[in-house]
Design an enzyme around this catalytic site. Structure first.
Site, PDB file in Angstrom:
ATOM      1  N   ASP A 201       0.811  -1.215   0.000  1.00  0.00           N
ATOM      2  CA  ASP A 201       0.000   0.000   0.000  1.00  0.00           C
ATOM      3  C   ASP A 201       0.845   1.265   0.000  1.00  0.00           C
ATOM      4  O   ASP A 201       0.322   2.364  -0.183  1.00  0.00           O
ATOM      5  CB  ASP A 201      -0.921   0.015   1.219  1.00  0.00           C
ATOM      6  CG  ASP A 201      -2.015  -1.031   1.120  1.00  0.00           C
ATOM      7  OD1 ASP A 201      -1.852  -1.996   0.348  1.00  0.00           O
ATOM      8  OD2 ASP A 201      -3.030  -0.913   1.840  1.00  0.00           O
TER       9      ASP A 201
ATOM     10  N   GLU B 289      -5.334  -4.594  -6.934  1.00  0.00           N
ATOM     11  CA  GLU B 289      -6.320  -5.264  -6.092  1.00  0.00           C
ATOM     12  C   GLU B 289      -7.628  -4.489  -6.182  1.00  0.00           C
ATOM     13  O   GLU B 289      -7.672  -3.296  -5.924  1.00  0.00           O
ATOM     14  CB  GLU B 289      -5.841  -5.372  -4.638  1.00  0.00           C
ATOM     15  CG  GLU B 289      -5.353  -4.072  -3.994  1.00  0.00           C
ATOM     16  CD  GLU B 289      -4.894  -4.281  -2.569  1.00  0.00           C
ATOM     17  OE1 GLU B 289      -3.863  -4.943  -2.384  1.00  0.00           O
ATOM     18  OE2 GLU B 289      -5.571  -3.776  -1.656  1.00  0.00           O
TER      19      GLU B 289
END
Length: 899
Positions: free
Chosen positions: A468, A537
């Site tokens: 992330d 994702e």
């Protein structure tokens, strides 16, 4: 009342700690006598240090009594070991039972103190110089190591989920019985570089503490071999490959040795003699100057699934010292070329063997207790292949060799990398403690170990050094330097988000959501997570399993809340604190589009329609744009599977029971496929293979709810190149449509054989999105499509004929499903399952050729199912659908075995 009773049961069962209820005792691991052997420790005895208060010297001494300890398998975490011993007298995966394990009683948590792991192993008397090594393959969070009463390694050195360490214990072992003990310290992903679960599921009570990848006993002579590596270079025309071959030789003795390393690589002989000083490690390269040792003409090239075969070669070498075998090393490898570039818009495009390809994958989740189950993993790879997707992303939770071996064998591409959040991304202030110098050493050892594990596997095509967030400069440099020092030649990706590092450059990825419900049309937009670039994702969030799985995982109260109360927090939706612990966006959309649920079965049935439709649209949108001006280059569906039974993020559920999401993904990822575009209303044909298709014929029908055909068109003589998507027809406006209507697409080969069939249910009222108020996980909807008229479909009739035959270790059921011309309606979303035995248990895992099909009166389809054989007697095919009753049809047995 239920929670009070449950707590009492746990308290009675556990008291101040688990009560030993061992069902099995295990013999000591017998270590092979020969040099060059690796013997995994097969079983341990484990116990909480609060109950086993002796020190390591005593516990690792010969004859130490482990009467009240738990026998567990070789890779068991503490929690997995307790489950193996039936310590908890309830299903920890049902309802919120796991809460009782996390804080079982007033005596405190079971997992805040260290646990002992003890194992015995026997050594044969060895001739000549022999060294015994203990190889730890990663320990959560860390461990002290003792052998035969001697402490041989400290937890400061044996720390981290991934570093592999070889500890020479030759001076402390003997022929005959030996004992090894690990004092395993508790893990906390906020404090150590271990494994965390973010919001995927509840935190495992033990934080996965233990030697989760196992410990091996290694026998070697004075020179040990490690890290065999074959780096292929494949010519542009794929006609020749050169192989750079290396292995590390280490002199374990206090005197110098000359060793000859020889063997074969792809059946070609290799040989090199080197001299090693005491304690010296040297990388042995089988090369003469700049000429690699092995050249392959017309090599067997490894291709991703759907594009070709997946052949593997072998490397096997031995080291001899003074004419005696000292050690051996071997590995498999594939010959392929992986490259990546950035599109004009800055997104990563992977190219394998000169072919740019659309990455179509899912995010991997192991069992939340990291239980080692080879048969389950094999079954899951069977599902991945059956789904037609070509890739898996592992965000942390990196697996052992078996996982990558299966990926190699099936042709499934793998994108591994470090996980988000917790300690791994502490620099981003996501909850982990700041790094120390010791953490940096653990991270470097982790990176080096993973590089050596991954680099020979042709399935692996890159590594994410961030998830992330991209790592800070010092860490990014360490990761990239370590990878390159290990000979890493594949793409190094800065992060799964649109960030860059000086060392690895722009990631070429985007992570802009959604993770929660959006309509199928979302994927065809030009914003955020829609189908352009590389989505690392993304999905529409909630995925509801089949009814019996919902009933298996949820309590009666939770089942009622699931369909009645959209704001209710569900323990099986996400972590307690997470945005996704409620299914409100999904439930609201389901009620608005399909009508308010009238009960649990109705809710689940509507969810199957939605999941099928939405997952199919996600993959199809990326299909449609694989050659666009702003091309779609990759999509990772979040997620492929779950670590435990879940209401969120999966293509198949924890019980391996495929449902609507699975069959929507399978439909979209057919090798040759026909599909409808929600944005342009164009009909697109897609070819994920490399073979050109000539003379294809497309048939398009638009039907009203009553089955009447409002539009029909045939498109003959379609020429479809390999690895391409192309439109063949723009669907014109059609007058007189019912509020819900169908688009039926068929694609046939030149000889008339069916290639692809696809049915959509569409609404004359469009879903409308409020793009301006989008956030990181959701784009709100201001108007929902109206599919409530589907509830008015008359009950359809069907005919089912089934047979079952044995094929090797499998049974194969062949089912002909027909809707007679006299049926008053189409049969929508007909779902087939195989049941057998007196209890009518589902045959799982099962791989259907197609499922969840929609047929009109007069139409018929032949479907096949493959599943593990357990005897064909009593096999029935269960069929149920949106507007048909469930029924079971006995399968006739075809005698004999097919080949």
């Amino acid at each position: 009342m239920q929670r009070i009773v449950l707590a009492a049961v746990v308290a009675m069962g556990l008291g101040s700690g688990p009560v030993a209820m061992a069902r099995t005792t295990y013999a000591d691991t017998r270590v092979a006598a020969e040099a060059g052997t690796v013997s995994p420790i097969g079983h341990w005895q484990i116990q909480d240090i609060a109950k086993a208060q002796e020190d390591g010297a005593a516990i690792s001494a010969s004859g130490f009594a482990t009467k009240d300890w738990y026998p567990v398998t070789g890779r068991a975490t503490v929690m997995a070991g307790l489950l193996e011993n039936d310590v908890f007298k309830f299903d920890v995966f049902h309802s919120d039972n796991l809460r009782a394990v996390q804080v079982p009683d007033a005596s405190g948590n079971l997992f805040v103190t260290p646990w002992w792991y003890r194992a015995g192993f026997t050594l044969a008397k060895a001739a000549g110089t022999r060294h015994t090594l203990l190889r730890t393959r990663g320990i959560i969070a860390s461990a002290d190591l003792w052998v035969n009463g001697q402490k041989v390694a400290d937890h400061a050195d044996l720390a981290g989920a991934y570093p592999v360490h070889d500890i020479d214990v030759t001076h402390w072992v003997r022929a005959g019985a030996n004992a090894v003990a690990l004092k395993v310290y508790p893990g906390d992903p906020r404090m150590s570089l271990s494994i965390g679960w973010v919001d995927w599921n509840p935190t495992p009570p033990d934080n996965n503490m233990g030697p989760w990848r196992g410990v091996d006993v290694v026998q070697t002579g004075p020179v040990a071999l490690s890290a065999p590596y074959v780096a292929p270079t494949l010519s542009a025309d794929l006609g020749q490959a050169t192989l750079a071959v290396t292995v590390t030789a280490t002199n374990l003795d206090t005197v110098p040795h000359e060793t000859t390393v020889s063997g074969t690589v792809a059946d070609a002989p290799v040989r090199q003699t080197v001299r090693l000083a005491p304690g010296e490690a040297k990388v042995v390269s089988f090369a003469s100057g700049s000429t690699p040792a092995v050249t392959l003409d017309r090599p067997k090239v490894w291709w991703p699934i759907g594009m070709g075969e997946h052949p593997l070669y072998r490397m096997a070498v031995t080291a001899t010292v003074d004419g005696a075998l000292s050690d051996r090393a071997e590995t498999s490898f594939g010959v392929r070329r992986v490259e990546s570039t950035l599109t004009r818009q800055g997104y990563r495009q992977f190219i394998v063997n000169g072919q740019p390809l659309l990455i179509r994958g899912g995010g991997w989740a192991p069992d939340m207790f990291l239980r080692d189950d080879p048969a389950r993993m094999e079954a899951e790879f069977g599902y991945v292949a059956n789904l037609g997707i070509n890739a898996i992303r592992s965000e942390g939770k990196l697996e052992s060799d078996r996982f990558y071996d299966l990926a190699d064998r099936h042709g499934i591409l793998v994108l591994p990398g470090w996980e988000c959040c917790d300690k791994w991304e502490a620099a981003a202030k996501t909850g982990g403690e700041p790094w120390t110098d010791a953490d940096m050493r653990v991270a470097q050892a982790s990176m080096a170990s993973e590089a050596r594990l991954l680099r020979n596997h042709p399935s692996v095509i890159g590594f994410y050094i961030g998830s992330d967030h991209a790592p800070p400069p010092k860490l990014a440099k360490m990761y990239t330097d370590t990878l390159r020092a290990e000979g890493w030649s594949l793409p190094i990706i800065s992060a799964a988000v649109d960030e860059k590092t000086a060392e690895a450059g722009p990631s070429g990825m985007k992570m802009a959501g959604p993770y929660d419900w959006i309509p199928p049309s979302y994927w065809y937009a030009d914003k955020l997570g829609a189908a352009f670039g590389f989505d690392s994702e993304v999905s529409a969030g909630a995925v509801i399993p089949r009814l019996e799985d919902v009933q298996r995982m949820l309590s009666a109260q939770e089942q009622e809340a699931l369909w009645k109360y959209p704001e209710a927090r569900q323990y099986h939706a996400s972590a307690d604190w997470s945005t996704f612990a409620v299914l409100t966006p999904f439930d609201t959309a389901l009620a608005e589009r399909y009508g308010a649920p009238t009960g649990l079965a109705d809710y689940v049935a509507k969810a199957q329609l939605d999941n099928y439709d939405n997952v199919r649209a996600q993959f199809e949108a990326f299909n449609a744009r694989m050659g666009a001006a702003n091309p779609a280059t990759g999509v990772i569906y979040w997620m492929l599977n779950n670590a435990w039974p879940s209401l969120h993020w999966h293509l198949y559920d924890y019980y391996l029971n495929p449902a609507g999401a699975y069959y929507g993904a399978k439909k979209a990822n057919e090798p040759v496929h026909i599909q409808y575009s929600y944005d342009s209303r164009s009909i697109v044909v897609v070819n994920h293979t490399l073979d050109e298709r000539h003379g294809l014929r497309a048939s398009v029908k638009v039907r009203n709810l009553d089955g009447s055909v409002r539009y029909e068109k045939q498109v003959p003589r379609i020429e479809l190149p390999g690895n391409r998507a192309q439109p063949v027809l723009d669907l014109p406006p059609v007058a007189g449509l019912s509020p819900v209507y169908f688009v039926e697409l068929e694609l046939a080969a030149a000889d008339g054989k069916p290639v692809s069939r696809n049915v959509y249910w569409l609404s004359t009222r469009q879903d409308e999105l409020d793009w301006a108020t989008s956030n990181w996980y959701l784009t709100p909807v201001t108007q929902y499509g109206d599919f409530t008229a589907l509830a008015s479909l008359p009950k359809a009739t069907r005919e089912v004929h089934a047979s079952v035959a044995r094929e090797g270790a499998d049974e194969v059921a062949t089912v002909t499903l027909s809707i007679p011309s006299s049926s008053p309606s189409a049969a929508v979303q007909e779902h087939l399952a195989i049941r057998r035995g007196a209890k009518g248990e589902l045959a799982l895992p099962v791989r259907w050729s197609d499922n969840d099909v929609t047929l009109w009166p007069g139409e018929s389809v032949v479907l096949t199912a493959r599943y593990p054989a357990q005897g064909t007697a009593g096999t029935v095919v269960e069929v149920s659908g949106w507007n048909t009753p469930a029924e079971q049809v006995a399968a006739g047995v075809v005698r004999g075995t097919k080949h």
